[in-house]
Design a protein around this motif. Structure first.
Motif, short mmCIF file in Angstrom:
data_model
loop_
_atom_site.label_atom_id
_atom_site.label_comp_id
_atom_site.label_asym_id
_atom_site.label_seq_id
_atom_site.Cartn_x
_atom_site.Cartn_y
_atom_site.Cartn_z
N THR A 79 32.07 9.35 -8.95
CA THR A 79 33.02 8.41 -8.35
C THR A 79 32.39 7.75 -7.13
O THR A 79 31.33 8.17 -6.66
CB THR A 79 34.30 9.12 -7.88
OG1 THR A 79 33.95 10.00 -6.80
CG2 THR A 79 34.95 9.91 -9.00
N GLY A 80 33.07 6.74 -6.61
CA GLY A 80 32.59 6.08 -5.39
C GLY A 80 32.55 7.06 -4.24
O GLY A 80 31.66 6.99 -3.38
N PHE A 81 33.49 7.99 -4.23
CA PHE A 81 33.52 8.99 -3.17
C PHE A 81 32.31 9.92 -3.27
O PHE A 81 31.68 10.24 -2.26
CB PHE A 81 34.82 9.80 -3.23
CG PHE A 81 34.95 10.82 -2.14
CD1 PHE A 81 34.65 12.15 -2.39
CD2 PHE A 81 35.33 10.44 -0.87
CE1 PHE A 81 34.73 13.10 -1.37
CE2 PHE A 81 35.42 11.38 0.15
CZ PHE A 81 35.13 12.71 -0.10
N ASP A 82 31.98 10.34 -4.49
CA ASP A 82 30.80 11.19 -4.70
C ASP A 82 29.55 10.46 -4.21
O ASP A 82 28.68 11.05 -3.56
CB ASP A 82 30.59 11.51 -6.19
CG ASP A 82 31.75 12.29 -6.79
OD1 ASP A 82 32.01 12.12 -8.01
OD2 ASP A 82 32.39 13.05 -6.04
N LEU A 83 29.47 9.17 -4.54
CA LEU A 83 28.31 8.37 -4.15
C LEU A 83 28.23 8.27 -2.63
O LEU A 83 27.17 8.48 -2.03
CB LEU A 83 28.42 6.96 -4.76
CG LEU A 83 27.34 5.96 -4.38
CD1 LEU A 83 25.97 6.46 -4.81
CD2 LEU A 83 27.62 4.60 -5.01
N LEU A 84 29.37 8.02 -2.02
CA LEU A 84 29.45 7.94 -0.55
C LEU A 84 28.92 9.23 0.07
O LEU A 84 28.09 9.21 0.98
CB LEU A 84 30.91 7.71 -0.12
CG LEU A 84 31.28 7.94 1.35
CD1 LEU A 84 30.62 6.89 2.24
CD2 LEU A 84 32.79 7.89 1.53
N ARG A 85 29.38 10.35 -0.47
CA ARG A 85 28.98 11.64 0.08
C ARG A 85 27.48 11.86 -0.06
O ARG A 85 26.81 12.29 0.88
CB ARG A 85 29.74 12.76 -0.62
CG ARG A 85 29.82 13.99 0.29
CD ARG A 85 30.20 15.21 -0.47
NE ARG A 85 31.64 15.36 -0.54
CZ ARG A 85 32.28 16.02 -1.48
NH1 ARG A 85 31.62 16.60 -2.44
NH2 ARG A 85 33.58 16.11 -1.45
N LYS A 86 26.94 11.54 -1.22
CA LYS A 86 25.51 11.72 -1.45
C LYS A 86 24.70 10.88 -0.47
O LYS A 86 23.66 11.31 0.04
CB LYS A 86 25.13 11.33 -2.88
CG LYS A 86 25.53 12.32 -3.94
CD LYS A 86 24.30 12.73 -4.76
CE LYS A 86 24.54 13.76 -5.84
NZ LYS A 86 25.31 14.90 -5.57
N ILE A 87 25.17 9.66 -0.21
CA ILE A 87 24.45 8.77 0.70
C ILE A 87 24.51 9.32 2.12
O ILE A 87 23.49 9.35 2.83
CB ILE A 87 25.02 7.34 0.63
CG1 ILE A 87 24.65 6.73 -0.71
CG2 ILE A 87 24.50 6.47 1.77
CD1 ILE A 87 25.42 5.49 -1.06
#
Lengths: 167, 151
Positions: A79-87
């Motif tokens: 999800t966009g949230f997962d991506l945000l967290r990884k970044i």
């Protein structure tokens, strides 16, 4: 050396992430009309690959600089949230501003994203006025970076000239 | 000259009716504002993507609702996508029909879902034919040497 903000500033490069081809076309057009350079990908995984991050390890130095990431929240897989967290977990990428887009106005979702470090949360459908709000963030960030770099250079010059006078 | 003026009048009248009858909302105007000489077919391209996407999703929905063991989450996910894309192009009535559909998914009401699918299909057919007519009228104006009146 060019002075801050004079003349034509180099374009900001935005990485747009959305699994819908229609949304990608829209966001790409909105960004280009606002003079951004755009790369659009259809998944969080592809976004991380583009940013040089694979399996949570930074693989290579990105030749192309990304100034902003704008991502859909609801995507299959990552999800966009997962991506945000990884970044934000990545030392090399955490300073890149991330903006989340969603068609659903869920306060808890918005808070979660902002708490995780998202710069802005934009409700879909995204409009030109939303995109216009992004430039000030980027211009200010660039100004801050240039100021800090020029301060570093000044300090180094002072150190060098001190060494010369002391030797 | 008269021919162009008449065609433009028809176009404006038709466009106005689409907004009045709720087929389209402001988002469609936003799309038109993204079109210019460098991207002269932007609206048609986006709407074409909407048609393709919608057809695919409607087919998926029909399939999902025929299954013995109904996966409401899967159905909801598809309706969510359709709601998103219809909202992005300003297809207001389709978007509204999707919202109702999601409500029935949430309470896992099969009958309701089937009725909603029919409703969404109807609204989609209507807006598709309206948009195709709109584009045809625009083409006529352009072919006659006129320009399309801006919203």
């Amino acid at each position: 050396m060019g002075s801050l903000g004079s003349g034509h500033a180099a374009q900001f490069h935005v990485l747009a992430v959305d699994d819908s081809i229609l949304e990608r076309k829209l966001i790409e057009r909105l960004l280009k009309i606002s003079s951004f350079q755009v790369t659009a990908v259809d998944s969080g995984i592809k976004a991380l690959q583009f940013l040089g991050l694979q399996d949570s390890t930074y693989q290579f130095h990105q030749e192309v600089e990304v100034n902003l990431i704008i991502t859909d929240y609801c995507m299959p897989g990552m999800t966009g949230f997962d991506l945000l967290r990884k970044i934000k977990e990545s030392t090399s990428l955490k300073d890149i501003p991330v903006v989340i887009m969603s068609s659903e106005n869920v306060p808890s979702r918005i808070n979660r994203c902002l708490e995780e470090g998202a710069e802005e949360f934009i409700l879909k459908p995204v409009q030109l006025s939303d995109v216009n709000k992004l430039k000030p963030h980027l211009l200010r960030k660039r100004a801050e970076e240039q100021l800090s770099m020029s301060n570093k250079r000044k300090t180094m010059k002072e150190c060098n000239s001190e060494e010369l006078t002391n030797s | 000259m008269d021919g162009i003026v008449e065609l433009q009048r028809q176009l404006v009248e038709y466009t106005t009716s689409l907004y009045d009858e709720g087929f389209l909302d402001d988002q469609f105007i936003q799309l038109q504002q993204l079109q210019d000489e460098s991207n002269p077919d932007f609206v048609v391209e986006v709407v074409s993507l909407f048609f393709e996407d919608s057809q695919r999703l409607l087919n998926e929905l029909a399939n999902s609702l025929e299954q013995q063991s109904l996966d409401f989450r899967r159905v909801d996910a598809h309706v969510h996508q359709l709601k998103g894309s219809s909202s992005s192009i300003g297809a207001q009535r389709v978007q509204g029909a999707c919202i109702m559909f999601r409500n029935y998914c949430e309470v896992q009401n099969v009958e309701g879902c089937l009725k909603c699918l029919q409703h969404v299909k109807n609204e989609y057919s209507l807006v598709k034919s309206k948009l195709e007519t709109l584009f045809k009228l625009e083409q006529q104006v352009l072919a006659a040497g006129g320009t399309i009146p801006m919203p």
